[in-house]
Every structure is written in structure tokens, then in C-alpha cells.
Design a protein around this motif. Structure first.
Motif, PDB file in Angstrom:
ATOM      1  N   LEU A  50       0.833  -1.209   0.000  1.00 26.21           N
ATOM      2  CA  LEU A  50       0.000   0.000   0.000  1.00 26.21           C
ATOM      3  C   LEU A  50       0.863   1.253   0.000  1.00 26.21           C
ATOM      4  N   THR A  70      -0.684  -4.365  -4.641  1.00 22.52           N
ATOM      5  CA  THR A  70      -1.368  -4.909  -3.472  1.00 22.52           C
ATOM      6  C   THR A  70      -2.301  -6.073  -3.802  1.00 22.52           C
ATOM      7  N   ASP A  71      -3.116  -5.901  -4.849  1.00 17.58           N
ATOM      8  CA  ASP A  71      -4.099  -6.950  -5.135  1.00 17.58           C
ATOM      9  C   ASP A  71      -3.416  -8.254  -5.538  1.00 17.58           C
ATOM     10  N   ALA A  74      -2.156  -9.958  -2.461  1.00 20.56           N
ATOM     11  CA  ALA A  74      -3.280 -10.607  -1.779  1.00 20.56           C
ATOM     12  C   ALA A  74      -3.593 -11.944  -2.433  1.00 20.56           C
ATOM     13  N   ARG A  75      -3.616 -11.948  -3.774  1.00 24.14           N
ATOM     14  CA  ARG A  75      -3.938 -13.201  -4.462  1.00 24.14           C
ATOM     15  C   ARG A  75      -2.823 -14.227  -4.327  1.00 24.14           C
ATOM     16  N   HIS A  80      -4.304  -9.099   4.758  1.00 25.33           N
ATOM     17  CA  HIS A  80      -3.951  -7.978   5.627  1.00 25.33           C
ATOM     18  C   HIS A  80      -5.236  -7.414   6.229  1.00 25.33           C
ATOM     19  N   ARG A  98     -17.850 -12.975   1.519  1.00 27.38           N
ATOM     20  CA  ARG A  98     -17.654 -13.549   0.179  1.00 27.38           C
ATOM     21  C   ARG A  98     -16.573 -12.808  -0.587  1.00 27.38           C
ATOM     22  N   LEU A  99     -16.513 -11.498  -0.371  1.00 28.65           N
ATOM     23  CA  LEU A  99     -15.509 -10.669  -1.037  1.00 28.65           C
ATOM     24  C   LEU A  99     -14.096 -11.186  -0.771  1.00 28.65           C
ATOM     25  N   GLY A 100     -13.884 -11.708   0.434  1.00 27.23           N
ATOM     26  CA  GLY A 100     -12.547 -12.175   0.804  1.00 27.23           C
ATOM     27  C   GLY A 100     -12.059 -13.328  -0.046  1.00 27.23           C
ATOM     28  N   LEU A 102     -13.363 -14.074  -3.308  1.00 26.03           N
ATOM     29  CA  LEU A 102     -13.851 -14.003  -4.696  1.00 26.03           C
ATOM     30  C   LEU A 102     -12.788 -14.364  -5.732  1.00 26.03           C
ATOM     31  N   TRP A 103     -11.540 -14.043  -5.440  1.00 24.56           N
ATOM     32  CA  TRP A 103     -10.514 -14.273  -6.458  1.00 24.56           C
ATOM     33  C   TRP A 103     -10.161 -15.750  -6.583  1.00 24.56           C
ATOM     34  N   ARG A 147     -13.156 -12.518   7.171  1.00 22.41           N
ATOM     35  CA  ARG A 147     -13.044 -12.186   5.749  1.00 22.41           C
ATOM     36  C   ARG A 147     -11.638 -12.488   5.246  1.00 22.41           C
TER      37      ARG A 147
END
Lengths: 235, 283
Positions: A50, A70-71, A74-75, A80, A98-100, A102-103, A147
Motif C-alpha cells: 500500500l 497490493t491486489d 493478496a492473491r 492484511h 464472500r468478497l474475501g 472471490l478471487w 473475511r
């Protein structure tokens, strides 16, 4: 697992992190302690991309992630949980969860992760359809951690999960973290002002002051060091 | 009584256009806090492409499809090539860029197709009270609006788009490609805007044909709440009916004044829109 090598992060003329070097072993819980403004939050924000460090190198899962977005980090398996949890209050509790995940491609596994998080934090299962803005502080922190776990991370960064929570809720969250580590081998980096409760579940601890690492040792040793406790940890 | 009924029906069909164009503004505003002043120009260019296609092939519907496709593509390109470069500085820079783009695209349209109005066909028969064309306009807008709302509420893509709009930093930490979501939002908004253009433009197309409609659409969006899609759709229909009644009962020359009065009144009394904070946050 996670190597932070001589990382310096600046905001204008201020050195928020000054040549910080920290190593985190796989499957360990590491506490990062220090007063307000010591650079703890900046450390986590630098790790997850970030903010960009001015110099130094960050390696996670054997990959250099110093300049990775960042994304993408995360994937790659790093979750974080920011200070305050970062719950999206405009969404429902279940949408946040669910957002947590989705990928992640595996739909069945996403459903399984949701069930596991519900088991871990039953209040979240009861309040699935409610707006996240209606949750109490403790429930929000559970939602934030739940999440993060939805993505089945290998490395979890937690920024002050006990902030503003009742001691009993804090204890419960610490218990969940220790339990997760022993069951799934999750690696945790725990930033806390509440040094005593953080060290009680940690293997190692690092103490930051004005952006520098001033002490690092086994959690037990740090807890027993009266001088250090008085000077930096405030208990 | 008959007159009122007639005016309301008229208002519903023009209100549908304000609702659609307003919705296209809201989709972008909610994600970026930017009012896209270039929206009518994107719709204009796509409508001119439809005009050219229909003229060349004789098929209205081929032109219609070209307009929607071109509109979407234009939205995507504008976000990728222009907005992304300036948005890091401030929202104001983006807004100024959209204003500039409006002027440039209108001028370009005039250079290519001339400033003279050209005949622009209706989808269906437009004669009589609440004609087939009116029915088409209202149902196309309702179906599109429902589609957009369902997309936001019930699909993974919609969830990502909302997360990216509400809390971009948190969305990134959860693995959402926030930049891609913004591009998707601009594409979707421009698609809805192009539909509004196709419905609003007939019988004649000229570079400034959408200016008035855009002012009404912006008023509708402010009326319903600039970050509230449902409110804006309701606001669009309400404004359409209200303005139609004022035009029929008081006089058409008062319509722009009435819209301005609504705009000023809402901004002064309820800046977050008639439907307030609570709904705006839930949607």
C-alpha cells in the motif's frame, strides 16, 4: 516465509521505517510492538504494497514482492486486516465475507471456507443478511478476520485487532489465532499496542521505536525483560 | 383530467431518458466522486455512428447495436487513456478533463457530420399518445436499470465493483483489481448513457442535441442522490412527470427554469438527495 530486509519507508521528510529488518518463520506468530507512531502500521502497509519503500527488499513465499501491486500480493496468499478492520459498512456481513474469497476459482472450496468462518465466529452466521454497519466493535473485528481467512491465506497480517475491544473479546480473538496456527500452520504477524496479550500467544516479538527495531527476541524473553517492558511496552 | 393524464404519460417517457442518463452519471460518480460531463458527448458520438450505420445499411437496429457497442468502448477508452492519468492528482482534474472532452467531442462531431441537424429515426411508430416508441423507451430503460441493479447486487462482478467504489484500498487488500473495476464501471455507464442518447435524440441529431437532456439528467441524479442508483431512477421519472406538467399547464418556456429551481432547492436543502443517507448507503 517473510523476509523484510533493510526496508526504509518515508513520508516526505519523515522516516517512518528506518532500515527495518525482520524475519518471520513459517507457521509462527510474530508480534510487532511499540508505541503510537513507532511505525507498526507503516510496516504492514509496506509489506502489502500500500506504500512503497524507499529502499530495501521484501520477500514473501520465496518471491520478491517489494514492487508487486497490493491486489496481486493478496492473491498470492497474503491477507492484511488493517487497523479498525476495514469492514465495508455499505455491504452486508455475508457480502464482506464472500468478497474475501472471490478471487479463488474453486467455488465449492469458497463455500467450505464460508462454513468454516461461520463455525469459528457464530455471530457472523446469524447476521449474514444484516448491513455490516449494524455490527458491534467486536463483531466487526471478527468479520474482518473472518473475511481475511476466507481466502485461506498462508500469511496473515493483523493491525491492532484488540483496539477498542473489551478484554474478553480480545482474549477470544487471540485464542482463535493460536488455535488456527496450530490447526492449519497459518503464519501470523500481529501488530499490537497491547503488548502483554500479543506476546502471550506469540513465538517471537520485535519492538519498534521511531521506525527502528530496538529489540527482537523470543516472546517469553521479551515478557521477562523488565527494563524493556518499562521503556517501550508500557506495562 | 384527460390533459393531466396525457402530460403524465409524456413525462414518463421523457423521464425514462433522464433516469437512464442519470444512472450513467451515478455509476461513475459513486466509484470515483467524478461527475462525468463528457457523458452526453460519448452518447452523441455513438448515436452519430448509429446514424452513419443506419444510413449505410438501412437497418435501424444494426445502428442501435453499433451505438451501444461504440458507447461502451468509448467509456472504456476514456477511462484508460485519459481519466486514469489525471485521477491520481485530484477529482477536480478528472472533472475538468471530462468537461474538456465534452467540448472536443462535440466539435469533432460537428467537423465530421456538420453542425446542421440530420433526420434521426425512431425505433417504432411515434404517433399518438404513449406510442410504441414511448413504450419501447420506458421498457428499455426499466430493463436496463433492473439489469444494472441486479448486476451490482447479485453477481461477483457487481460485488467487486461496489467494494472498489466504497473502499478501494480495502478492495485491493482483498485481491480485487480495482483499476479494472473502474474501467468496467466507465464501460457500463457509457453503455447506459448511449442507450439514453438513442432514446432522446430523435427526430434530429446535431452536436448540441443532448445538452438540455443532460442538464435534466444531472438534476434527476442530484434529486435522487448522486450515489444512489435507485433514487436517481425514481428521480428521473419524477422530474420527467413534473417538467411535463409544468410545460403543459404553465408553459414550456418555464421548463428549464423549473429544473434549475429543483436543482438549487435540492442542493440547498438536502444535498445528499431526496432519498437521504440511509438508503444511499444500503443500495
Amino acid at each position: 516465509m517473510l523476509e523484510i530486509d533493510a526496508v526504509t519507508t518515508t513520508y516526505g521528510a519523515v522516516r517512518a521505517l528506518d532500515e527495518v529488518t525482520i524475519g518471520v518463520d513459517e507457521g509462527s506468530i510474530t508480534a510487532v510492538l511499540g508505541a503510537n507512531g513507532a511505525g507498526k502500521t507503516t510496516l504492514l502497509r509496506t509489506i502489502s504494497g500500500l506504500v512503497r519503500p524507499r529502499s530495501g527488499r521484501i520477500t514473501a513465499f520465496g518471491r520478491d514482492i517489494t514492487r508487486t501491486p497490493t491486489d496481486e500480493i493478496a492473491r498470492g496468499g497474503l491477507a492484511h486486516v488493517p487497523e479498525g478492520g476495514g469492514v465495508i459498512t455499505e455491504l452486508t456481513v455475508e457480502e464482506n465475507l464472500r468478497l474475501g474469497a472471490l478471487w479463488r476459482r474453486d467455488r465449492a472450496d469458497r463455500a467450505a471456507a464460508l462454513r468454516e468462518v461461520h463455525e469459528l465466529f457464530p455471530p457472523l452466521a446469524e447476521r449474514g443478511d444484516r448491513a455490516a454497519s449494524t455490527l458491534s466493535g467486536g463483531e466487526r473485528q471478527m468479520l474482518a478476520i473472518g473475511r481475511a481467512l476466507m481466502s485461506r491465506p498462508r500469511l496473515l497480517l493483523l493491525d491492532e485487532p484488540s483496539l477498542g475491544l473489551a478484554p474478553l473479546v480480545t482474549e477470544r480473538i487471540m485464542h482463535v489465532l493460536r488455535d488456527l496456527r496450530s490447526r492449519t500452520g497459518l503464519t501470523v504477524v500481529l501488530v499490537e499496542q497491547n503488548a502483554r496479550s500479543a506476546l502471550s500467544i506469540s513465538d517471537r516479538g520485535f519492538v519498534l521505536a521511531l521506525g527502528r527495531v530496538v529489540a527482537s527476541d523470543d516472546a517469553g524473553t521479551l515478557l521477562a525483560d523488565d527494563q524493556l517492558r518499562h521503556a517501550y511496552l508500557g506495562f | 383530467m384527460n390533459t393531466i393524464w396525457h402530460l403524465v404519460l409524456n413525462g414518463i417517457s421523457s423521464g425514462a431518458v433522464y433516469a437512464a442518463l442519470g444512472l450513467s452519471l451515478v455509476i461513475i460518480y459513486r466509484a470515483t466522486r467524478v461527475v462525468n460531463f463528457a457523458q452526453p458527448a460519448l452518447a452523441l458520438i455513438s448515436a452519430y455512428l448509429a446514424y452513419a450505420t443506419t444510413k449505410a445499411t438501412g437497418s435501424y437496429w444494426l445502428g442501435f447495436a453499433v451505438a451501444l457497442l461504440a458507447g461502451t468502448l468509448l467509456g472504456v477508452l476514456v477511462e484508460r487513456l485519459l481519466i486514469r492519468r489525471v485521477s491520481r492528482r485530484s477529482e477536480l482534474s478528472s472533472i475538468i478533463v471530462t468537461l474538456g472532452l465534452l467540448l472536443v467531442l462535440q466539435a469533432v462531431a460537428g467537423m465530421i457530420w456538420s453542425n446542421e441537424p440530420h433526420a434521426f429515426g425512431y425505433a417504432f411508430d411515434f404517433r399518438g399518445r404513449f406510442s410504441a416508441t414511448d413504450l419501447f423507451a420506458v421498457s428499455a430503460v426499466l430493463v436496463t436499470a433492473a439489469g444494472v441493479l441486479l448486476l451490482f447486487k447479485f453477481t461477483p462482478l457487481g460485488l467487486r465493483m461496489r467494494a472498489a467504489a466504497f473502499r478501494p484500498e480495502v478492495a485491493k487488500m482483498l485481491g480485487v483489481r480495482v483499476g479494472l473495476m473502474l474501467t468496467a464501471g466507465w464501460g457500463l455507464a457509457a453503455l447506459v448513457g448511449s442507450l439514453a442518447g438513442m432514446l432522446a435524440i430523435p427526430p434530429f441529431i446535431s452536436p448540441n442535441v443532448l445538452d438540455k437532456v443532460f442538464v435534466f439528467a444531472l438534476t434527476a441524479a442530484v434529486l435522487g442522490g448522486l450515489d444512489n442508483p435507485v433514487g436517481t431512477i425514481v428521480g428521473g421519472f419524477a422530474l420527467g412527470i413534473g417538467l411535463s406538467c409544468i410545460s403543459g399547464l404553465v408553459g414550456p418556456e418555464l421548463v428549464p427554469l423549473a429544473a434549475l429551481a429543483v436543482l438549487v432547492l435540492v442542493l440547498a436543502v438536502r444535498p445528499s438527495g431526496l432519498f437521504g443517507r440511509t438508503i444511499a448507503r444500503r443500495v
